[in-house]
Motif scaffolding. Sequence first.
Motif, short mmCIF file in Angstrom:
data_model
loop_
_atom_site.label_atom_id
_atom_site.label_comp_id
_atom_site.label_asym_id
_atom_site.label_seq_id
_atom_site.Cartn_x
_atom_site.Cartn_y
_atom_site.Cartn_z
N LEU A 88 17.40 -9.51 20.18
CA LEU A 88 16.62 -8.86 21.23
C LEU A 88 16.99 -7.39 21.36
O LEU A 88 16.11 -6.53 21.51
N SER A 89 18.28 -7.09 21.27
CA SER A 89 18.71 -5.69 21.35
C SER A 89 18.16 -4.89 20.17
O SER A 89 17.74 -3.74 20.33
N GLY A 90 18.18 -5.50 18.98
CA GLY A 90 17.63 -4.82 17.81
C GLY A 90 16.14 -4.59 17.92
O GLY A 90 15.63 -3.52 17.58
N LEU A 91 15.41 -5.60 18.42
CA LEU A 91 13.96 -5.46 18.58
C LEU A 91 13.62 -4.39 19.61
O LEU A 91 12.63 -3.67 19.47
N GLN A 92 14.46 -4.27 20.65
CA GLN A 92 14.20 -3.27 21.67
C GLN A 92 14.34 -1.86 21.12
O GLN A 92 13.64 -0.94 21.55
N SER A 93 15.23 -1.67 20.19
CA SER A 93 15.43 -0.34 19.60
C SER A 93 14.47 -0.04 18.46
O SER A 93 14.38 1.10 18.02
N LEU A 94 13.72 -1.05 18.01
CA LEU A 94 12.78 -0.85 16.90
C LEU A 94 11.51 -0.19 17.43
O LEU A 94 10.91 -0.68 18.40
N PRO A 95 11.06 0.92 16.84
CA PRO A 95 9.82 1.56 17.30
C PRO A 95 8.64 0.60 17.21
O PRO A 95 8.46 -0.08 16.19
N GLY A 153 6.74 -5.27 21.50
CA GLY A 153 7.40 -4.10 22.08
C GLY A 153 7.97 -4.34 23.46
O GLY A 153 9.00 -3.78 23.81
N ALA A 154 7.30 -5.19 24.27
CA ALA A 154 7.67 -5.33 25.68
C ALA A 154 8.59 -6.50 25.97
O ALA A 154 9.44 -6.42 26.86
N VAL A 155 8.43 -7.62 25.28
CA VAL A 155 9.23 -8.81 25.58
C VAL A 155 10.73 -8.55 25.49
O VAL A 155 11.48 -8.96 26.40
N PRO A 156 11.23 -7.89 24.44
CA PRO A 156 12.68 -7.64 24.41
C PRO A 156 13.18 -6.82 25.58
O PRO A 156 14.27 -7.09 26.10
N SER A 157 12.41 -5.84 26.05
CA SER A 157 12.84 -5.01 27.18
C SER A 157 12.91 -5.83 28.46
O SER A 157 13.86 -5.71 29.24
N ILE A 158 11.90 -6.66 28.70
CA ILE A 158 11.90 -7.49 29.91
C ILE A 158 13.05 -8.49 29.87
O ILE A 158 13.76 -8.68 30.86
N ALA A 159 13.23 -9.14 28.72
CA ALA A 159 14.30 -10.14 28.61
C ALA A 159 15.67 -9.49 28.77
O ALA A 159 16.54 -10.01 29.49
N ASN A 160 15.89 -8.35 28.12
CA ASN A 160 17.19 -7.68 28.23
C ASN A 160 17.44 -7.16 29.64
O ASN A 160 18.58 -7.14 30.12
N GLY A 161 16.38 -6.71 30.32
CA GLY A 161 16.55 -6.26 31.70
C GLY A 161 16.98 -7.40 32.61
O GLY A 161 17.86 -7.23 33.46
#
Length: 296
Positions: free
Chosen positions: A133-140, A166-174
């Motif tokens: 998830l962290s890697g996907l969040q940093s991927l453009p 693009g959005a799912v990793p940010s929501i999950a990590n938050g």
Amino acid sequence: MASTDTAPKAKSDDLAGLEAGLDALDAVQTHRTPVREVLVKKVLPPVVAVGLVLVVWQVLVSAQVADATKLPSPSAVWDGVTAMWLKGTLLEVIWTSVSRGLLGFLLALAIGTPLGLLVSRVRLVRAAIGPILSGLQSLPSVAWVPPAVIWLGLNDSMMYAVILLGAVPSIANGLVSGVDQVPPLFLRAGRTMGATGLRGTWHVVLPAALPGYLAGLKQGWAFSWRSLMAAEIIASSPDLGLGLGQLLENGRNNIDMPGVFLAIFLILIVGIAIDLLIFSPVERWVLRSRGLLVKS
């Protein structure tokens, strides 16, 4: 004997002072802020800032620091807005992108929330999925557009796939970050009162993790909007309708700088409007409910 009687009295005085202090905090500025003060403090500053930007822009145009084909005047961009409004296409173009962005964000919310809870509460899942998830969040997000086009074709499904990635990793990590910041005392108190399992998650974990979760939602919307714009710019097609990203790409193809600036400003305005109309009120409510913001 006198000293023994003095100790309870001192403790009682301390408690009374504490209660008085808390009552004073509760009573601080509960009146509504006058409309004039709101205008001066909240409306006037951004209006002045926008005015200054327009003045500097016009000065640069008048000084001819760049050719008119590269730096159009504010009036030329405004003429583009007027032309689209008279044709009846301005709101249609905006709604095409906004509807996609909001629906994609809601889908990401429905997927990212349970995923974030699962990662935050199950150690094995965190060890397996957390780094991904962290890697996907940093991927453009733009990197997902070519494979999405190949997999799904030039349609709305491709757009939503790019938004979700693009959005799912940010929501999950938050949400994971918010859960990690919940004091262990809250969890123990919840278990003591019988709030375990799903009940504990709903009544204890989620409310306590709400500030971090909200930050993840704001970032998730930003990623949703940016992902959608990237998809609309790269995957332009008449079948997809004319959105803001396609409007920007059309301006580039036609070497129409007023059209390019118009699309950029519309994209910026939509992003600001969503934040002011949706996320800022929710954020104020969360802060106020925790006593961190005085109601006005």
